[in-house]
Design a protein around this motif. Structure first.
Motif, PDB file in Angstrom:
ATOM      1  N   ASN A  10      30.912   8.775  -2.895  1.00  0.00           N
ATOM      2  CA  ASN A  10      29.968   8.347  -1.679  1.00  0.00           C
ATOM      3  C   ASN A  10      30.438   7.562  -0.569  1.00  0.00           C
ATOM      4  O   ASN A  10      29.772   7.453   0.446  1.00  0.00           O
ATOM      5  CB  ASN A  10      28.788   7.420  -2.630  1.00  0.00           C
ATOM      6  CG  ASN A  10      29.315   6.205  -3.258  1.00  0.00           C
ATOM      7  OD1 ASN A  10      30.167   6.237  -4.114  1.00  0.00           O
ATOM      8  ND2 ASN A  10      28.670   5.116  -3.074  1.00  0.00           N
ATOM      9  N   TYR A 168      42.291  -7.515 -11.053  1.00  0.00           N
ATOM     10  CA  TYR A 168      42.589  -6.003 -10.419  1.00  0.00           C
ATOM     11  C   TYR A 168      44.168  -5.591 -10.854  1.00  0.00           C
ATOM     12  O   TYR A 168      44.314  -4.655 -11.208  1.00  0.00           O
ATOM     13  CB  TYR A 168      42.362  -6.089  -8.993  1.00  0.00           C
ATOM     14  CG  TYR A 168      42.760  -4.962  -8.200  1.00  0.00           C
ATOM     15  CD1 TYR A 168      41.730  -3.847  -8.280  1.00  0.00           C
ATOM     16  CD2 TYR A 168      43.795  -4.742  -7.333  1.00  0.00           C
ATOM     17  CE1 TYR A 168      41.771  -2.848  -7.562  1.00  0.00           C
ATOM     18  CE2 TYR A 168      43.949  -3.699  -6.604  1.00  0.00           C
ATOM     19  CZ  TYR A 168      43.070  -2.589  -6.720  1.00  0.00           C
ATOM     20  OH  TYR A 168      43.013  -1.266  -6.035  1.00  0.00           O
ATOM     21  N   THR A 203      38.627   0.417   4.166  1.00  0.00           N
ATOM     22  CA  THR A 203      37.462   1.035   3.416  1.00  0.00           C
ATOM     23  C   THR A 203      36.766  -0.309   2.980  1.00  0.00           C
ATOM     24  O   THR A 203      37.298  -1.392   3.251  1.00  0.00           O
ATOM     25  CB  THR A 203      37.864   1.621   1.938  1.00  0.00           C
ATOM     26  OG1 THR A 203      38.602   0.892   1.243  1.00  0.00           O
ATOM     27  CG2 THR A 203      38.788   3.160   2.470  1.00  0.00           C
TER      28      THR A 203
HETATM   29  N1  LIG Z   1      41.302   0.654   0.046  1.00  0.00           N
HETATM   30  C1  LIG Z   1      42.529   0.090  -0.448  1.00  0.00           C
HETATM   31  O1  LIG Z   1      43.228  -0.463   0.576  1.00  0.00           O
HETATM   32  C2  LIG Z   1      43.164   0.589  -1.594  1.00  0.00           C
HETATM   33  C3  LIG Z   1      44.448   0.259  -1.813  1.00  0.00           C
HETATM   34  C4  LIG Z   1      45.124   0.444  -3.041  1.00  0.00           C
HETATM   35  C5  LIG Z   1      44.208   1.120  -4.167  1.00  0.00           C
HETATM   36  N2  LIG Z   1      43.104   1.692  -3.797  1.00  0.00           N
HETATM   37  C6  LIG Z   1      42.434   2.204  -4.862  1.00  0.00           C
HETATM   38  O2  LIG Z   1      41.809   3.542  -4.315  1.00  0.00           O
HETATM   39  C7  LIG Z   1      40.496   3.871  -4.963  1.00  0.00           C
HETATM   40  C8  LIG Z   1      39.161   3.980  -3.753  1.00  0.00           C
HETATM   41  O3  LIG Z   1      39.229   2.875  -3.243  1.00  0.00           O
HETATM   42  P1  LIG Z   1      38.375   3.025  -1.838  1.00  0.00           P
HETATM   43  O4  LIG Z   1      39.293   1.681  -0.857  1.00  0.00           O
HETATM   44  O5  LIG Z   1      37.877   3.977  -1.395  1.00  0.00           O
HETATM   45  O6  LIG Z   1      37.275   1.605  -2.641  1.00  0.00           O
HETATM   46  P2  LIG Z   1      35.781   1.692  -2.193  1.00  0.00           P
HETATM   47  O7  LIG Z   1      35.555   2.066  -0.721  1.00  0.00           O
HETATM   48  O8  LIG Z   1      35.169   0.087  -2.565  1.00  0.00           O
HETATM   49  O9  LIG Z   1      35.071   2.488  -2.984  1.00  0.00           O
HETATM   50  C9  LIG Z   1      35.104   2.434  -4.506  1.00  0.00           C
HETATM   51  C10 LIG Z   1      34.371   3.601  -5.034  1.00  0.00           C
HETATM   52  O10 LIG Z   1      34.294   3.539  -6.566  1.00  0.00           O
HETATM   53  C11 LIG Z   1      33.137   3.785  -7.085  1.00  0.00           C
HETATM   54  N3  LIG Z   1      32.700   3.159  -8.254  1.00  0.00           N
HETATM   55  C12 LIG Z   1      33.092   1.731  -8.456  1.00  0.00           C
HETATM   56  N4  LIG Z   1      32.388   1.507  -9.743  1.00  0.00           N
HETATM   57  C13 LIG Z   1      31.831   2.685 -10.167  1.00  0.00           C
HETATM   58  C14 LIG Z   1      31.196   3.080 -11.617  1.00  0.00           C
HETATM   59  N5  LIG Z   1      30.935   1.842 -12.531  1.00  0.00           N
HETATM   60  N6  LIG Z   1      30.888   4.281 -11.460  1.00  0.00           N
HETATM   61  C15 LIG Z   1      31.050   5.311 -10.696  1.00  0.00           C
HETATM   62  N7  LIG Z   1      31.704   4.920  -9.379  1.00  0.00           N
HETATM   63  C16 LIG Z   1      32.114   3.866  -9.276  1.00  0.00           C
HETATM   64  C17 LIG Z   1      32.117   3.242  -5.933  1.00  0.00           C
HETATM   65  O11 LIG Z   1      31.072   3.741  -5.826  1.00  0.00           O
HETATM   66  P3  LIG Z   1      29.544   2.640  -5.691  1.00  0.00           P
HETATM   67  O12 LIG Z   1      29.442   2.775  -4.099  1.00  0.00           O
HETATM   68  O13 LIG Z   1      28.324   3.171  -6.432  1.00  0.00           O
HETATM   69  O14 LIG Z   1      29.986   1.383  -5.938  1.00  0.00           O
HETATM   70  C18 LIG Z   1      32.718   3.909  -4.625  1.00  0.00           C
HETATM   71  O15 LIG Z   1      32.521   5.168  -4.473  1.00  0.00           O
HETATM   72  C19 LIG Z   1      40.208   2.628  -5.761  1.00  0.00           C
HETATM   73  O16 LIG Z   1      40.480   2.841  -7.194  1.00  0.00           O
HETATM   74  C20 LIG Z   1      41.083   1.651  -5.481  1.00  0.00           C
HETATM   75  O17 LIG Z   1      41.555   0.606  -6.332  1.00  0.00           O
HETATM   76  C21 LIG Z   1      42.335   1.174  -2.668  1.00  0.00           C
END
Ligand SMILES: NC(=O)c1ccc[n+]([C@@H]2O[C@H](COP(=O)([O-])OP(=O)(O)OC[C@H]3O[C@@H](n4cnc5c(N)ncnc54)[C@H](OP(=O)(O)O)[C@@H]3O)[C@@H](O)[C@H]2O)c1
Length: 246
Positions: A10, A168, A203
Motif C-alpha cells: 500500500n 529492529y 519512505t
Molecule cells: N526504508 C528504508 O530505508 C529501509 C531500509 C532497510 C530496510 N527496509 C525494509 O524494507 C521493507 C519495506 O520498507 P518501507 O521503507 O517500504 O516501509 P514502510 O513505508 O513503513 O512500509 C511498510 C509496509 O509494511 C506493511 N506492514 C507492516 N506491518 C504489517 C502487517 N502486520 N501486515 C501486513 N503488512 C504490514 C505496511 O502496511 P500498513 O500500511 O498496513 O502498516 C507497509 O505496506 C521493510 O521490511 C523494511 O524493514 C527499509
C-alpha cells in the motif's frame, strides 16, 4: 518470471515494486500485491484499475492462522505454474533506544512481523514456489524460484557499530539466519533464497533524509532480481547486487 508476490504494497518500497513490475518490458503475468486494508490502498487500487495482471490480496501478516487459506487463494490465481518469486517486504521498525527503554511487547511485535511472518509465509507458499521451479527449464533465477527476504543493513551483526534499535536489529538478524537455513534447504530445488537490503530509502520508515528514492532503490532491485544466479543463493546483498556482511 511469470508470477511474483510482494507483501506490504500500500505504500513505500512495496507499492513502488508493483508500479515498476507492471512497467517492465516483459511484465509478469501475475503480480500479487498484499495489503492489510485493500479499501484504503488507493494508489495501489489506481494501478490495478489500469492493469489486469495486478491482484490485490488482503492479509494482516500478524494473523498466522490465515496463511493456509491465503496460500490456497494464491494457488487459485497462479494454478499449476506455481509462484516464481516471493518478496517478503512488509516490515516494521522501532526508534533508536537504549535497553532500559526496550519493552518485551516491542520485541515480540518486531519478531512477529519481521521474522516469524516472513518465515511462516515462505513455509505456506513454498510448495507453490517449488512447483514453479520444477516446471521451469531455466537456470536458477527469477524465472525459476526466488525468495527475497527484505532485510536491512541494520540486521548485519558485524556492521553494528552504533548499537540501539534492539527490536529492529534483532528481528532482521534473525530473518537473516532464517534466510541462510532456507537457502541450504531449497538449494537442490534450484530455488534462490537471499536477504536483501534495499538501501536507506525515503519512505515512511526511511524518513525524508534518506539518500535513495523508492524509485531508485526498486529500479536497482529489479535489475538485481533479473540477474540472479545460483551463486546468490544464501547471500546477503543490497539493492545494487553488492554482497554485504552478515
Ligand atoms: N526504508 C528504508 O530505508 C529501509 C531500509 C532497510 C530496510 N527496509 C525494509 O524494507 C521493507 C519495506 O520498507 P518501507 O521503507 O517500504 O516501509 P514502510 O513505508 O513503513 O512500509 C511498510 C509496509 O509494511 C506493511 N506492514 C507492516 N506491518 C504489517 C502487517 N502486520 N501486515 C501486513 N503488512 C504490514 C505496511 O502496511 P500498513 O500500511 O498496513 O502498516 C507497509 O505496506 C521493510 O521490511 C523494511 O524493514 C527499509
Amino acid at each position: 518470471m511469470k508470477s511474483i508476490l510482494v507483501t506490504g504494497c500500500n505504500r513505500g518500497i512495496g507499492l513502488e515494486f508493483i508500479r515498476q513490475l507492471i512497467a517492465l518490458n516483459k511484465p509478469p503475468q501475475h503480480v500479487l500485491a498484499t495489503v492489510r486494508q485493500p479499501e484504503k490502498a488507493k494508489d495501489l487500487q489506481e494501478l490495478a484499475r489500469s492493469n489486469k495482471s495486478i491482484r490485490i490480496l488482503k492479509i494482516d501478516l500478524k494473523d498466522l492462522e490465515s496463511y493456509k487459506g491465503f496460500s490456497k487463494e494464491v494457488e487459485g490465481i497462479v494454478g499449476e505454474d506455481g509462484l516464481n518469486v516471493l518478496v517478503n517486504n512488509a516490515g516494521i521498525s522501532s526508534k533508536f533506544s537504549r535497553l532500559q527503554y526496550v519493552k518485551a511487547e516491542q520485541l515480540e511485535e518486531h519478531f512477529l512481523v519481521n521474522t516469524i511472518a516472513p518465515a511462516m509465509l515462505t513455509k505456506a507458499l513454498l510448495p507453490l514456489i517449488k512447483a514453479a521451479a520444477t516446471r521451469s527449464t531455466s537456470t536458477p533465477g527469477a524465472s525459476k524460484g526466488v525468495v527475497v527476504n527484505m532485510s536491512s543493513i541494520l540486521g548485519s551483526i558485524s556492521s553494528n557499530t552504533t548499537g540501539g534499535l534492539y527490536p529492529y536489529r534483532a528481528s532482521k538478524s534473525a530473518l537473516n539466519a532464517f534466510t541462510r537455513s532456507l537457502s541450504l534447504e531449497v538449494k537442490d530445488d534450484g530455488i534462490i533464497a537471499l536477504s536483501l537490503h534495499p538501501g536507506w530509502v525515503k519512505t515512511d520508515m526511511g524518513g525524508p533524509k534518506a539518500p535513495l528514492s523508492a524509485e531508485e532503490s526498486v529500479s536497482k532491485i529489479l535489475t538485481t532480481l533479473a540477474s540472479l544466479e545460483e551463486k546468490h543463493n544464501g547471500q546477503f546483498i543490497q539493492y545494487d547486487g553488492q554482497e554485504i556482511p552478515w
